[in-house]
Motif scaffolding. Structure first.
Motif, PDB file in Angstrom:
ATOM      1  N   THR A  98       0.826  -1.264  -0.020  1.00 24.34           N
ATOM      2  CA  THR A  98       0.021  -0.091  -0.174  1.00 24.34           C
ATOM      3  C   THR A  98       0.768   1.335  -0.123  1.00 24.34           C
ATOM      4  O   THR A  98       0.489   2.115  -0.892  1.00 24.34           O
ATOM      5  CB  THR A  98      -1.009  -0.073   1.124  1.00 24.34           C
ATOM      6  N   PRO A  99       1.799   1.356   0.696  1.00 26.14           N
ATOM      7  CA  PRO A  99       2.764   2.569   0.869  1.00 26.14           C
ATOM      8  C   PRO A  99       3.498   2.762  -0.544  1.00 26.14           C
ATOM      9  O   PRO A  99       3.426   3.737  -1.102  1.00 26.14           O
ATOM     10  CB  PRO A  99       3.840   2.432   2.084  1.00 26.14           C
ATOM     11  N   VAL A 104       4.536   4.135  -7.337  1.00 23.98           N
ATOM     12  CA  VAL A 104       4.661   3.220  -8.374  1.00 23.98           C
ATOM     13  C   VAL A 104       3.343   2.435  -8.740  1.00 23.98           C
ATOM     14  O   VAL A 104       2.562   2.594  -8.130  1.00 23.98           O
ATOM     15  CB  VAL A 104       5.873   2.409  -8.363  1.00 23.98           C
ATOM     16  N   SER A 105       3.649   1.969  -9.793  1.00 28.09           N
ATOM     17  CA  SER A 105       2.513   0.961 -10.280  1.00 28.09           C
ATOM     18  C   SER A 105       2.205  -0.133  -9.415  1.00 28.09           C
ATOM     19  O   SER A 105       2.866  -0.537  -8.840  1.00 28.09           O
ATOM     20  CB  SER A 105       2.638   0.447 -11.723  1.00 28.09           C
ATOM     21  N   TYR A 106       0.917  -0.734  -9.581  1.00 27.87           N
ATOM     22  CA  TYR A 106       0.366  -1.749  -8.760  1.00 27.87           C
ATOM     23  C   TYR A 106       1.513  -2.905  -8.931  1.00 27.87           C
ATOM     24  O   TYR A 106       1.827  -3.521  -7.994  1.00 27.87           O
ATOM     25  CB  TYR A 106      -0.758  -2.166  -9.122  1.00 27.87           C
TER      26      TYR A 106
ATOM     27  N   SER B 158      -6.039  -2.966  -8.262  1.00 22.56           N
ATOM     28  CA  SER B 158      -5.047  -2.029  -8.676  1.00 22.56           C
ATOM     29  C   SER B 158      -4.775  -1.232  -7.532  1.00 22.56           C
ATOM     30  O   SER B 158      -5.191  -1.461  -6.334  1.00 22.56           O
ATOM     31  CB  SER B 158      -6.031  -0.913  -9.600  1.00 22.56           C
ATOM     32  N   GLY B 159      -3.882  -0.123  -7.683  1.00 24.25           N
ATOM     33  CA  GLY B 159      -3.640   0.664  -6.641  1.00 24.25           C
ATOM     34  C   GLY B 159      -4.570   1.664  -5.806  1.00 24.25           C
ATOM     35  O   GLY B 159      -4.764   1.429  -4.786  1.00 24.25           O
ATOM     36  N   LEU B 160      -5.620   1.930  -6.584  1.00 24.94           N
ATOM     37  CA  LEU B 160      -6.806   2.618  -6.233  1.00 24.94           C
ATOM     38  C   LEU B 160      -7.650   1.585  -5.162  1.00 24.94           C
ATOM     39  O   LEU B 160      -7.806   1.941  -4.174  1.00 24.94           O
ATOM     40  CB  LEU B 160      -7.533   2.963  -7.362  1.00 24.94           C
TER      41      LEU B 160
END
Ligand SMILES: Nc1ncnc2c1ncn2[C@@H]1O[C@H](COP(=O)(O)OP(=O)(O)OP(=O)(O)O)[C@@H](O)[C@H]1O
Ligand SMILES: [Mg+2]
Lengths: 213, 282, 240
Positions: A98-99, A104-106, B158-160
């Motif tokens: 998460t941080p 950066v990308s997933y 995804s990041g979101l």
């Protein structure tokens, strides 16, 4: 890089911090003191989680006393809570990723998170829900998540509590490594003995006052 | 996840094979409510807010489209603003602040009128619009359902998705690693409200008519009940919506109280059901 | 004027019950809506005296069931369960009284201070005031101290050995019983239908919320419900 000037904190009439003056140029500072002396409160105030009643906090020359926790975090200060606060319905690796997501990308975040999980010794638990970890494992997870934020200054609140000998050694190793990498830190503990070999300077906290020693 | 997708695809394709317009009409209704329930489920499971106010984005989208299609955008923004305002009272209280708001809105929705050429339209009667037809509706809402379902699956990887889940699990911990929790909250609300808005649009395009009934307690509770009766998977709100629509169709002639009594039973058993489905483990 | 004042007192009583249940019972007790309706239907089905008694008993039983069903749950979960009860009672009434949709009762009128007031309304007013006083007397009673303690800090009270679950049970049962009685008492002046309780419920919740916002300390929030309810009815009269 960090300077506290006359910082005080009062909780409903109970003075917890009395005019703290503290400075950390670089390296590791240790703070020890008995229960309830105000160690956690001081770290929470630096991290922006609690607001000081008076005083100033300068980080790299900027006053951060009025900033929100996320602003402080983005300036490079990360706290490891005394009582772990994992994202308990997310897996271990997602917690650590998460941080990274903020930068950066997933995919890259997950890869870097894997490295950190390995580093803190949670490699075989990466897909477990964080809520199912033991107290000691949670502490490792907290440290891993804080590392993932790539901080300039880490605030570690009693990082050795609740760990067995093996994991306490591991945390020590981790701390030495990040110290070599040039990360600064403030570490608290009940007794000075726990900190002696990792900190450069130590302070004693007693009744909300801090003194070198 | 793949299994969920397969179940939904099967549910959507079945009426096409049977080619009975009665079945398709029931299925369209189920699909429209499925989109609504899915939007609710996203907010509940992914973002951690139990809402009893999804009737509002759903209903005012339909109203907006019926009155003037341009109003859709303000309708969306208004719902988002409402959700955000209600969320200021915190997660626990959101359940009932949202419920009371939904009930009050239902009451006032009876007074939404418009004067057209000297006459007054709206009120109890509601507004009419043209329906795009049964098969067209079915295709439109089915593709919307698939679209949202896939998008949600992608968001979660995804990041979101990570940020939304982090804020859900511990807002303070998320903030202290640098996540702007409030912004993420609004983004997650926006996703859910947008989905409910699309559901409202599909509703109007199918029925060609909207009345205050769209704000009723039944619609308020439908997503909650639907998501609870069919497990705790991403397909659950959709399967649940199908069950509710079919059951209420089946009983509507004989015993109209049945389906609200089922709602009542589900509400009363909700903590047990949640534990039963292992909701705590997400 | 008089009838508006009576409405205000009733709403204030309802709102106080909502606050009390929230503070002590830790739920927004939405079952009040239908328990109130239940009282009105009981009045409509029996002779007045036995109806009042039955309303007290049935209300109490309903409250006891709700209390038992919502034990040891979060506020949100307990609230949703009470909503379930509310709908269940409402739909059962709808089912049992399928043929009689709107019931309007007859009443006699008297003139008072130049205003026409129905006899029922007068009686209601007296009953509601009595109920309100009974309610207000609770905190002054022997148990009142424990009640205040629980209200102030639930966990602390439990640690000090106060039997919180009993207090919670009694609070919810007694207030439900009173709400049901008020439904029976007010029945003659209202039109009867299964969802009639909701309007009072929603208004009471809003009044309770405003009162709790304005002052959370001790008894103040209960007292505050009176002026807020009066203001509400005044605004309503002015609007209509
Ligand atoms: N939110 C709060 N409200 C009231 N008092 C508080 C609050 N947080 C901390 N305190 C009080 O402040 C004092 C200092 O607490 P703090 O957690 O900083 O101590 P500590 O030095 O970290 O102790 P420990 O070694 O037990 O972790 C304690 O007496 C505590 O009771
Ligand atoms: Mg501490």
């Amino acid at each position: 890089m960090l300077q506290l000037i006359d910082v005080s904190k009062v909780y409903n009439g109970n003075v917890v911090l009395r005019g703290i003056n503290f400075e950390l140029e670089s390296g590791f500072a240790g703070i020890y003191g008995p229960n309830g002396s105000g160690k956690s409160t001081m770290l929470k105030i630096i991290a922006g989680i609690e607001k000081p009643d008076c005083g100033r906090i300068l980080f790299e020359g900027e006053d951060i006393a009025g900033k929100t926790p996320e602003e402080v975090a983005r300036m490079g200060i990360t706290i490891v809570y005394q009582i772990p606060r994992p994202f308990k319905n997310m897996s271990v690796i997602e917690n650590v990723a998460t941080p990274f997501i903020l930068r950066v990308s997933y995919r890259e975040a997950m890869e870097s998170a894997m490295e950190i999980c390995e580093f803190v010794g949670l490699k075989n638990k990466v897909n477990l829900k964080a809520g199912l970890l033991s107290q000691g494992e949670l502490r490792l997870l907290e440290i891993g998540r804080a590392l993932a934020a790539q901080p300039k200054l880490m605030l570690l609140d009693e990082p050795f509590s609740g760990l067995d000998v093996e994991n306490a050694k591991r945390v020590r190793r981790i701390l030495r490594k990040i110290k070599r990498e040039g990360v600064d830190a403030i570490v608290t503990a009940h007794r000075m003995k726990l900190l002696r070999d990792i900190v450069d300077v130590s302070y004693e906290m007693r009744g909300g006052k801090i003194a070198e020693g | 996840m793949k299994k969920d997708f397969a179940i939904i695809l099967a549910l959507l394709l079945l009426p096409l094979l049977l080619r009975s317009s009665f079945i398709v009409s029931v299925a369209t209704m189920a699909v429209v409510y499925s989109i609504l329930s899915l939007s609710w489920f996203f907010m509940e499971k992914e973002a951690g807010w139990t809402s009893l106010v999804h009737s509002i984005p759903f209903g005012i989208a339909a109203y907006a489209l019926a009155i003037n299609p341009v109003l859709i955008i303000p309708a969306f923004l208004l719902s988002l603003l409402l959700f955000t305002a209600l969320s200021l009272s915190g997660r626990e209280k959101f359940v009932f602040t949202s419920f009371i708001t939904a009930i009050v809105f239902w009451y006032f929705s009876h007074y939404i009128t418009l004067s057209v050429n000297g006459g007054v339209v709206g009120g109890e009667e509601g507004f009419s619009f043209l329906s795009i037809g049964l098969w067209e509706s079915y295709l439109l809402s089915s593709s919307m359902l698939l679209l949202f379902f896939t998008s949600f699956a992608l968001i979660r990887k995804s990041g979101l998705g990570l940020k939304i889940e982090a804020v859900r699990d511990d807002e303070f911990a998320a903030r202290s690693i640098g996540i702007n929790a409030f912004k993420i909250r609004i983004v997650s609300f926006a996703i859910s409200v947008f989905t409910a808005t699309v559901a409202g649009v599909c509703y109007l395009l199918y029925f060609g008519h909207v009345s205050p009934e769209i704000f009723s307690v039944e619609i308020v509770l439908l997503p909650f009940v639907a998501s609870l009766i069919a497990g705790n998977r991403w397909a659950s709100p959709i399967i649940g919506s199908y069950i509710i629509v079919v059951v209420s169709r089946a009983f509507s002639g004989i015993l109209p109280e049945t389906h609200l009594l089922i709602y009542a039973a589900v509400l009363m058993l909700s903590p047990k059901l949640k534990r039963w489905w292992g909701a705590s483990a997400y | 004027m008089i009838s508006a004042l009576l409405t205000a007192i009733f709403l204030s009583f309802f709102a106080s019950a909502v606050i009390l249940n929230y503070k002590i019972g830790r739920l927004l007790n939405l079952s009040f809506a239908s328990i109130f309706t239940l009282g009105a239907y009981i009045y409509f089905s029996f002779n007045p005296t036995s109806a009042l008694l039955l309303a007290l008993i049935f209300g109490g039983i309903m409250g006891a069931i709700v209390s038992a069903a919502t034990r040891k749950l979060s506020v949100a979960e307990a609230t949703i369960i009470s909503l379930g009860f509310s709908i269940a009672i409402e739909e059962s009434l709808r089912f049992l009284y399928r043929t009689s949709y709107y019931q309007v009762m007859e009443t006699n009128y008297v003139e008072l201070f130049g205003e026409v007031v129905s006899i029922h309304e007068m009686l209601n007013g007296a009953m509601i005031v009595l109920l309100f006083l009974a309610f207000a007397a609770i905190p002054l009673s022997r148990r009142g101290f424990e009640l205040k303690f629980v209200e102030d800090d639930w966990e602390l009270a439990e640690m000090y050995g106060v039997d919180t679950s009993r207090i919670r049970f009694l609070t919810i049962s007694i207030s439900s019983s009173f709400i049901c009685l008020s439904g029976a008492v007010l029945a003659p002046t209202q039109s009867l239908f299964p969802s009639m309780g909701w309007s009072s419920m929603v208004i009471a919740v809003i009044i309770a919320a405003i009162a709790a916002l304005a002052g959370n300390a001790g008894l103040r929030k209960y007292g505050l419900t009176i002026p807020i309810a009066i203001a509400y009815t005044a605004v309503l009269r002015w609007l209509l």
